[in-house]
Design a protein around this motif. Structure first.
Motif, PDB file in Angstrom:
ATOM      1  N   LYS A 286      48.432  35.033  44.224  1.00 49.27           N
ATOM      2  CA  LYS A 286      49.676  34.735  43.503  1.00 49.27           C
ATOM      3  C   LYS A 286      49.773  35.543  42.217  1.00 49.27           C
ATOM      4  O   LYS A 286      50.851  36.053  41.867  1.00 49.27           O
ATOM      5  N   ASN A 287      48.664  35.669  41.507  1.00 44.30           N
ATOM      6  CA  ASN A 287      48.683  36.446  40.267  1.00 44.30           C
ATOM      7  C   ASN A 287      48.945  37.920  40.541  1.00 44.30           C
ATOM      8  O   ASN A 287      49.701  38.574  39.812  1.00 44.30           O
ATOM      9  N   PHE A 288      48.325  38.465  41.576  1.00 46.68           N
ATOM     10  CA  PHE A 288      48.581  39.862  41.933  1.00 46.68           C
ATOM     11  C   PHE A 288      50.057  40.070  42.269  1.00 46.68           C
ATOM     12  O   PHE A 288      50.670  41.063  41.869  1.00 46.68           O
ATOM     13  N   SER A 289      50.629  39.132  43.007  1.00 43.88           N
ATOM     14  CA  SER A 289      52.044  39.237  43.367  1.00 43.88           C
ATOM     15  C   SER A 289      52.925  39.173  42.122  1.00 43.88           C
ATOM     16  O   SER A 289      53.853  39.978  41.954  1.00 43.88           O
ATOM     17  N   ARG A 290      52.643  38.220  41.242  1.00 49.44           N
ATOM     18  CA  ARG A 290      53.445  38.057  40.023  1.00 49.44           C
ATOM     19  C   ARG A 290      53.366  39.288  39.136  1.00 49.44           C
ATOM     20  O   ARG A 290      54.363  39.702  38.530  1.00 49.44           O
ATOM     21  N   LEU A 291      52.190  39.908  39.072  1.00 47.58           N
ATOM     22  CA  LEU A 291      51.965  41.035  38.169  1.00 47.58           C
ATOM     23  C   LEU A 291      52.275  42.388  38.803  1.00 47.58           C
ATOM     24  O   LEU A 291      52.144  43.424  38.148  1.00 47.58           O
ATOM     25  N   GLY A 292      52.661  42.391  40.080  1.00 45.51           N
ATOM     26  CA  GLY A 292      53.043  43.647  40.722  1.00 45.51           C
ATOM     27  C   GLY A 292      51.867  44.520  41.115  1.00 45.51           C
ATOM     28  O   GLY A 292      52.001  45.750  41.196  1.00 45.51           O
ATOM     29  N   VAL A 293      50.719  43.912  41.405  1.00 42.84           N
ATOM     30  CA  VAL A 293      49.537  44.672  41.816  1.00 42.84           C
ATOM     31  C   VAL A 293      49.670  45.056  43.289  1.00 42.84           C
ATOM     32  O   VAL A 293      49.923  44.212  44.145  1.00 42.84           O
ATOM     33  N   LYS A 294      49.488  46.338  43.568  1.00 49.02           N
ATOM     34  CA  LYS A 294      49.584  46.851  44.936  1.00 49.02           C
ATOM     35  C   LYS A 294      48.190  47.257  45.428  1.00 49.02           C
ATOM     36  O   LYS A 294      47.227  47.292  44.675  1.00 49.02           O
ATOM     37  N   ASN A 295      48.126  47.585  46.707  1.00 49.88           N
ATOM     38  CA  ASN A 295      46.896  48.128  47.304  1.00 49.88           C
ATOM     39  C   ASN A 295      45.699  47.208  47.070  1.00 49.88           C
ATOM     40  O   ASN A 295      44.601  47.664  46.739  1.00 49.88           O
ATOM     41  N   ALA A 296      45.914  45.907  47.241  1.00 47.02           N
ATOM     42  CA  ALA A 296      44.847  44.939  46.998  1.00 47.02           C
ATOM     43  C   ALA A 296      44.654  44.037  48.212  1.00 47.02           C
ATOM     44  O   ALA A 296      45.625  43.542  48.789  1.00 47.02           O
ATOM     45  N   ARG A 297      43.396  43.848  48.577  1.00 44.01           N
ATOM     46  CA  ARG A 297      43.029  42.900  49.631  1.00 44.01           C
ATOM     47  C   ARG A 297      42.175  41.810  48.996  1.00 44.01           C
ATOM     48  O   ARG A 297      41.137  42.103  48.385  1.00 44.01           O
ATOM     49  N   VAL A 298      42.606  40.579  49.151  1.00 46.29           N
ATOM     50  CA  VAL A 298      41.907  39.442  48.550  1.00 46.29           C
ATOM     51  C   VAL A 298      41.363  38.572  49.671  1.00 46.29           C
ATOM     52  O   VAL A 298      42.100  38.212  50.597  1.00 46.29           O
ATOM     53  N   SER A 299      40.079  38.241  49.598  1.00 39.81           N
ATOM     54  CA  SER A 299      39.495  37.461  50.687  1.00 39.81           C
ATOM     55  C   SER A 299      38.429  36.502  50.177  1.00 39.81           C
ATOM     56  O   SER A 299      37.921  36.634  49.058  1.00 39.81           O
ATOM     57  N   LEU A 300      38.110  35.552  51.030  1.00 42.49           N
ATOM     58  CA  LEU A 300      37.107  34.530  50.738  1.00 42.49           C
ATOM     59  C   LEU A 300      35.734  35.073  51.115  1.00 42.49           C
ATOM     60  O   LEU A 300      35.487  35.417  52.269  1.00 42.49           O
ATOM     61  N   ARG A 301      34.836  35.175  50.120  1.00 43.01           N
ATOM     62  CA  ARG A 301      33.491  35.672  50.410  1.00 43.01           C
ATOM     63  C   ARG A 301      32.545  35.259  49.290  1.00 43.01           C
ATOM     64  O   ARG A 301      32.914  35.260  48.118  1.00 43.01           O
ATOM     65  N   ASP A 302      31.332  34.921  49.661  1.00 41.77           N
ATOM     66  CA  ASP A 302      30.280  34.597  48.708  1.00 41.77           C
ATOM     67  C   ASP A 302      29.574  35.887  48.311  1.00 41.77           C
ATOM     68  O   ASP A 302      28.878  36.505  49.121  1.00 41.77           O
ATOM     69  N   ALA A 303      29.761  36.305  47.062  1.00 39.29           N
ATOM     70  CA  ALA A 303      29.224  37.588  46.606  1.00 39.29           C
ATOM     71  C   ALA A 303      27.704  37.606  46.550  1.00 39.29           C
ATOM     72  O   ALA A 303      27.102  38.682  46.466  1.00 39.29           O
ATOM     73  N   SER A 304      27.070  36.447  46.595  1.00 46.44           N
ATOM     74  CA  SER A 304      25.606  36.416  46.530  1.00 46.44           C
ATOM     75  C   SER A 304      24.950  36.700  47.877  1.00 46.44           C
ATOM     76  O   SER A 304      23.731  36.862  47.958  1.00 46.44           O
ATOM     77  N   VAL A 305      25.761  36.761  48.934  1.00 45.91           N
ATOM     78  CA  VAL A 305      25.234  37.008  50.285  1.00 45.91           C
ATOM     79  C   VAL A 305      25.523  38.456  50.667  1.00 45.91           C
ATOM     80  O   VAL A 305      26.689  38.875  50.739  1.00 45.91           O
TER      81      VAL A 305
END
Length: 421
Positions: A286-305
């Motif tokens: 939602k924040n990326f959409s509101r701020l006009g951020v393009k070329n972004a993929r957002v996903s659910l992932r545990d960065a420690s794995v």
């Protein structure tokens, strides 16, 4: 609603319910309350929390009973705060506190009246702790004693006293979103909203006075700005992100740093953003959409794995590591009272796991940027030094700690590392 009742409800949510100060104020100060009353209620809560241990120390000199119920304690704290720190007329502070007690716990009204009158009469005779020790720092600046001991051990007494005595400004730090506006237009919109502001020390940063109900502001909904500290912006700048880079923001939510990177490069980067919590993934989208951020993929992932498919795949990897947030204690005083040493230990283990996994996603000669909003060495230097020395093939480009009383913004640790060939 009476502003003192609103302040009582917010303070109770923090001290007894574990709420964040900002959320408690938002929830318990009605939006239709007159502006002056809103400001008073918010200032009363913040000032009480900023001076909580000193207020309690003073009150305890005049409370004879072994135990005071939490609700009554908070009424007394608010009254004492007005007397000791806010310049409220003594009679008004006492009378309003007694009335508040009468409305909430009628049988305690006389007790509240008596304690606050005793405080007024005996305030000058209170003997506070003194000397170059943690007990003095704890009561004088209202930080738990274990934090004072820790900081004195890490930074020395004189530096720690300057750090703990720092008072965060009441203004809101915002970043103008260069993807959707420019300085002249943005400043005009703030002026039309009758908000006073000043430019910050980082390009596109502003300190804005009197902001409230931010999420419902037209300028916010339109993506003209994001709430972001100068320290957070400096962290992104230190990473040296440039057009054409593939960026991994592996602990991304709510997305402010990646969004700033997009603005710096005019959407000229490819962003992969992860978070471990589904609701925070949605918040980032939602924040990326509101701020006009393009070329972004957002996903659910545990960065420690570790995920081998991302090995060597990014020019820049940012780790905004989960941390104790103790660099924000001046701005968010509730953190002082909720922080625990055992939490720092658990967080440092998580941080080691994240940097060990995500460092492997950096290309040769690429950049790994590690940030926390903490001043604790266990979360900062000990993590990145251990990583550098652990045979992962990285070297420091830079590392720095931003202290609030020096930089005038949030406490931050910023380490930038380069992967060797």
């Amino acid at each position: 609603m009476n502003p003192r009742l609103a302040a009582f409800n917010a303070l109770t949510a923090v001290t007894r319910g574990g709420a964040y100060t900002s959320l408690a104020l938002k929830e318990h100060i009605p939006s239709d309350m007159p502006a002056e009353s809103k400001r008073f209620a918010a200032a009363l809560v913040r000032t009480t929390l900023e001076n909580l241990l000193k207020i309690d120390y003073a009150l305890d000199a005049f409370i004879k009973s072994a135990r005071v119920h939490g609700s009554v304690r908070n009424i007394l704290r608010l009254g004492a705060c007005q007397i000791m720190f806010m310049g409220t007329k003594d009679y008004a502070a006492v009378n309003e506190s007694a009335l508040l007690a009468k409305s909430l716990k009628p049988q305690t009204s006389g007790f509240v009246n008596a304690v606050l009158r005793a405080l007024i009469n005996g305030l000058g005779g209170i003997v506070y702790p003194s000397g170059r020790n943690a007990k003095y720092l704890s009561i004088e600046y209202s930080y738990p004693e274990w934090i004072c001991e820790k900081y004195v051990a890490d930074f020395g007494f004189d530096f720690t006293e300057k750090l703990l005595s720092y008072k965060a400004p009441l203004s809101t730090s915002v970043r103008m979103n260069a993807l959707k506006t420019h300085a002249a237009e943005f400043e005009s919109s703030l002026a039309k909203a009758r908000l006073s502001f000043s430019r910050g020390s980082v390009e596109d940063s502003y300190a804005v006075e009197g902001m409230s109900d931010i999420e419902n502001m037209r300028e916010f909904k339109g993506g003209l700005f994001a709430v972001q500290s100068e320290s957070s912006m400096r962290a992104v700048l230190a990473a040296g992100i440039k057009k054409g880079d593939r960026l991994l923001d592996c602990c991304a939510a709510p997305g402010g740093k990646s969004a700033y990177a997009a603005a710096l490069t005019d959407n000229g980067i490819e962003i992969t953003a992860w978070d471990v919590h589904e609701h925070r993934v949605e918040m980032t989208k939602k924040n990326f959409s509101r701020l006009g951020v393009k070329n972004a993929r957002v996903s659910l992932r545990d960065a420690s794995v570790y995920a081998p498919e991302f090995e060597g795949g990014f020019d820049v990897v940012m780790i905004d590591a989960p941390c104790s947030s103790m660099g924000l204690m001046a701005k968010n005083p509730d953190i002082r009272y909720s922080a625990r040493q055992q939490d720092i230990t658990a967080l440092s283990e998580k941080q080691r796991a994240i940097i060990s996994a995500c460092g492997r996603y950096v290309k040769p000669q690429g950049t790994l940027a590690y940030f926390t909003c903490s001043l604790n060495k266990e979360e900062n230097e000990l993590i990145t030094d251990g990583f550098i020395e652990g045979g992962f093939g990285f070297e420091y480009v830079s590392k720095q700690t931003l202290f609030p009383h020096i930089c005038g913004s949030d406490g931050f640790y910023i380490a930038v590392m380069r992967r060797k060939k």
